[in-house]
Scaffold this active site. Structure first.
Site, PDB file in Angstrom:
ATOM      1  N   TRP A 166       0.799  -1.224   0.000  1.00 61.22           N
ATOM      2  CA  TRP A 166       0.000   0.000   0.000  1.00 61.22           C
ATOM      3  C   TRP A 166       0.831   1.274   0.000  1.00 61.22           C
ATOM      4  CZ3 TRP A 166       1.788   2.327   4.274  1.00 61.22           C
ATOM      5  CH2 TRP A 166       2.193   1.532   5.346  1.00 61.22           C
ATOM      6  N   LYS A 190      -3.188  -8.137  -7.724  1.00 64.91           N
ATOM      7  CA  LYS A 190      -3.955  -7.894  -6.488  1.00 64.91           C
ATOM      8  C   LYS A 190      -3.277  -6.780  -5.702  1.00 64.91           C
ATOM      9  CE  LYS A 190      -4.002  -9.024  -2.253  1.00 64.91           C
ATOM     10  NZ  LYS A 190      -4.463  -7.771  -1.612  1.00 64.91           N
ATOM     11  N   PRO A 191      -3.893  -5.590  -5.713  1.00 64.73           N
ATOM     12  CA  PRO A 191      -3.349  -4.491  -4.902  1.00 64.73           C
ATOM     13  C   PRO A 191      -3.658  -4.733  -3.429  1.00 64.73           C
ATOM     14  CG  PRO A 191      -4.909  -3.696  -6.566  1.00 64.73           C
ATOM     15  CD  PRO A 191      -5.071  -5.175  -6.468  1.00 64.73           C
ATOM     16  N   GLY A 223      -5.427 -10.041   1.690  1.00 66.54           N
ATOM     17  CA  GLY A 223      -4.350 -10.970   1.354  1.00 66.54           C
ATOM     18  C   GLY A 223      -4.685 -12.415   1.641  1.00 66.54           C
ATOM     19  N   THR A 245       8.083  -8.956   5.078  1.00 68.30           N
ATOM     20  CA  THR A 245       8.904 -10.170   5.096  1.00 68.30           C
ATOM     21  C   THR A 245       8.105 -11.404   5.533  1.00 68.30           C
ATOM     22  OG1 THR A 245      10.946  -8.945   5.321  1.00 68.30           O
ATOM     23  CG2 THR A 245      10.964 -11.174   6.198  1.00 68.30           C
ATOM     24  N   GLU A 265      10.231  -8.875  -3.118  1.00 70.02           N
ATOM     25  CA  GLU A 265      10.854  -7.607  -2.703  1.00 70.02           C
ATOM     26  C   GLU A 265      10.274  -7.291  -1.340  1.00 70.02           C
ATOM     27  OE1 GLU A 265      13.109  -5.915  -4.295  1.00 70.02           O
ATOM     28  OE2 GLU A 265      13.058  -6.916  -6.230  1.00 70.02           O
ATOM     29  N   CYS A 299      10.258   0.908   1.915  1.00 71.88           N
ATOM     30  CA  CYS A 299      11.104  -0.242   2.213  1.00 71.88           C
ATOM     31  C   CYS A 299      12.565   0.184   2.256  1.00 71.88           C
ATOM     32  CB  CYS A 299      10.910  -1.307   1.150  1.00 71.88           C
ATOM     33  SG  CYS A 299      11.174  -0.689  -0.516  1.00 71.88           S
ATOM     34  N   GLU A 398      11.425  -3.292  11.342  1.00 68.21           N
ATOM     35  CA  GLU A 398      10.999  -2.272  10.384  1.00 68.21           C
ATOM     36  C   GLU A 398       9.771  -1.563  10.956  1.00 68.21           C
ATOM     37  OE1 GLU A 398       9.175  -3.575   6.694  1.00 68.21           O
ATOM     38  OE2 GLU A 398      10.406  -2.120   5.616  1.00 68.21           O
TER      39      GLU A 398
END
Ligand code: NDP
Length: 506
Positions: A166, A190-191, A223, A245, A265, A299, A398
């Site tokens: 997003w 799929k966004p 998701g 991740t 990624e 990221c 993160e």
């Protein structure tokens, strides 16, 4: 919300419903999936209703993509004909730049001027760039083994599942679509369920060109429902994923069950080393952009800022002063530097790290709370903490918001050890005007990209991707060509040669 935003909201209407788009048509949902509110982080109000694609709807999308791949014209078209369509896509996207920037801004909270000038331009450019890559791709021929010639050609890999996050939907997912279809593949995108609006419009606009139906399909949903149905669908050949991740690991496992190649990624916790030999003013500008741009949701953020002790006090003092002065506000306002973070639960998570930092012995330097000057909107004060050691959670996890963590070091070797003491390895930054320092840092940081005396700069031709838990595979011209095509070796004798005649003698 200011007058500019109100005006834009009148100018560009947001569809009441955001459904899937399959085979060139907007899907009228079967009612089998759930309806999920799409909330603007600016108004904190519902701006659309996402109609979640059920397993059956995902099946329809994948079968449509499969049919377009097997029986449609796309993969058989000349590269020049495909390139023409890709350039039409670039044109139509750029002609609708204001609307796309608006949708991204109202839904993801990104500064509209920045989205229009950078993300939308990049979105268009992705299609031109990968059309060019496909048109320049070459094969190989081996003639060493006489009397044969073996030629190596590349063919499209088939149907791709493309799943994106997003934080920068337009820029990231358009790259996935472009790099996939340029080589003759078809796809289902799929966004993120949080930010479906801009990409839904992109896919609609793509269908204003000569693209054959079924080449680009989109399913919307969460998701674990829609995404999982897509990744595990037997007719999907490859999976390209950008996101967190933990999700990446789940997707890799799911793809592994079907032996599907997967490109990941993933996240980062990148070190930004500020040596005493740096141009301090430029390093300061770069460190601020490195952590706060894109509302801190990147990221590739330089989120662990390691400063050499001799300059640390002065550098941190200036950083804090600048952080306090950053313009946080409505992303439709041209003066805004940081907009709202994307959604409420994310804001709560980012803020929870203030206490986490303190519990680990760290100190809050600035920010650390909601920006109370705004009545509505998920605005955070730009935040910085100094950690006691790299073991602190704020140095290892993160955070993905406008949240900088400082550490102080004495020697370059120590800085490099800290930089590498992370489960991530996406990027590394070094600020220094001393060549041996730059060279040593760039050679020893274990990360896929090193930026020297510059904040983030993407070169699409060069590989981008992570070491360790920051991902598997790379994005670049060459890497996307490899990922989205299959190699085929064809061996042909160049002359008639003697062959054993088994079973021919009495
Ligand atoms: P998530 O991993 O939560 O989600 C990414 C996408 O995967 C979303 O579309 C999500 O859907 C979907 N998804 C979630 N679970 C599944 C599943 N089981 N099967 C299939 N799809 C699934 O990441 P975020 O959206 O929160 O994005 C932030 C993360 O992305 C950060 O870690 C960031 O570092 C990383 N990122 C990496 C980049 C890189 O290039 N390395 C670039 C940008 C971001 P939904 O949200 O609808 O549930």
């Amino acid at each position: 919300m200011n007058a500019v935003t109100q005006d834009l909201m009148k100018r560009f209407s947001v569809n009441e419903h955001c459904s899937s788009f399959i085979g060139g048509e907007s899907v009228n949902p079967s009612g089998a999936g759930e309806d999920i509110p799409v909330i603007s982080p600016i108004t904190e109000q519902q701006i659309s209703l996402l109609r979640e694609a059920s397993i059956e709807e995902v099946d329809t999308a994948v079968r449509t993509a499969r049919d377009a791949f097997e029986n449609g014209p796309w993969r058989h078209m000349s590269v020049d004909a495909r390139k023409k369509v890709m350039l039409q896509i670039q044109d139509v996207l750029l002609s609708n730049a204001d609307e796309l920037a608006y949708l991204e801004s109202i839904n993801a909270g990104l500064a509209m001027g920045y989205v229009k000038g950078f993300h939308v331009v990049r979105t268009g450019w992705n299609f031109e760039f990968f059309a060019e890559v496909a048109s320049q791709a070459t094969g190989e021929a081996y003639t060493q083994t006489k009397p044969y010639i073996s030629i190596v050609t590349r063919e499209p890999v088939g149907v791709s599942a493309l799943i994106g996050p997003w934080n920068a939907p337009l820029a990231l997912c358009s790259m996935k679509i472009a790099s996939c279809i340029a080589f003759g593949n078809t796809c289902v995108l799929k966004p993120s369920e949080f930010t479906p609006l801009s990409l839904r419009r992109v896919v609609e606009l793509i269908h204003e060109t000569d693209i054959p139906k079924g080449v680009v399909n989109l399913v919307n949903g969460r998701g674990h429902v829609t995404g999982d149905a897509l990744v595990s669908h037997p007719e999907v050949d490859v999976v390209s994923f950008t996101g967190g991740t933990k999700t990446g690991a789940m997707i890799a496992a799911r793809s592994g069950e079907g032996l599907k190649p997967v490109a990941l990624e993933l996240g980062g916790k990148s070190a930004n080393i500020i040596a005493a030999s740096a141009n301090i003013e430029r390093a300061l500008d770069g460190a601020i952009l490195g952590i706060y741009s894109n509302n801190g949701q990147q990221c590739l953020a330089g989120s662990r800022i390691l400063v050499e002790r001799s300059i640390a006090d002065e550098f941190i003092e200036k950083f804090v002063a600048r952080s306090k002065n950053i313009k946080v506000g409505d992303p439709m306002d041209a003066a805004t530097e940081i907009g709202p973070v994307c959604y409420q639960a994310h804001m709560d998570r980012v803020l929870s790290f203030v206490d986490v930092a303190k519990q680990d012995g760290g100190e809050l330097l600035t920010g650390g709370k909601r920006d109370e000057r705004h009545e509505t909107g998920l605005y955070l004060e730009p935040t910085a903490v100094i950690a006691k050691s790299n073991e602190a959670q704020v140095c290892q996890e993160e955070i993905f918001g406008p949240f900088a963590t400082f550490l102080i070091y004495d020697h370059l070797d120590e800085a490099l050890a800290i930089a590498n003491d992370s489960e991530f390895g996406l990027v590394g930054y070094i600020w220094s005007d001393h060549l041996p320092t730059v060279m040593k840092a760039s050679q020893e940081m274990r990360a896929g990209t090193i930026w020297v005396n510059t904040p983030m700069t993407r070169e699409l031709r060069a590989p981008f991707g992570g070491y360790k838990k920051s991902g598997i595979g790379r994005d670049s011209a060459k890497d996307c060509l490899q990922f989205f095509t299959e190699e085929k070796t064809t061996t042909i004798p160049t002359e008639t040669f003697p062959m054993a005649k088994w079973g021919a003698s009495d």
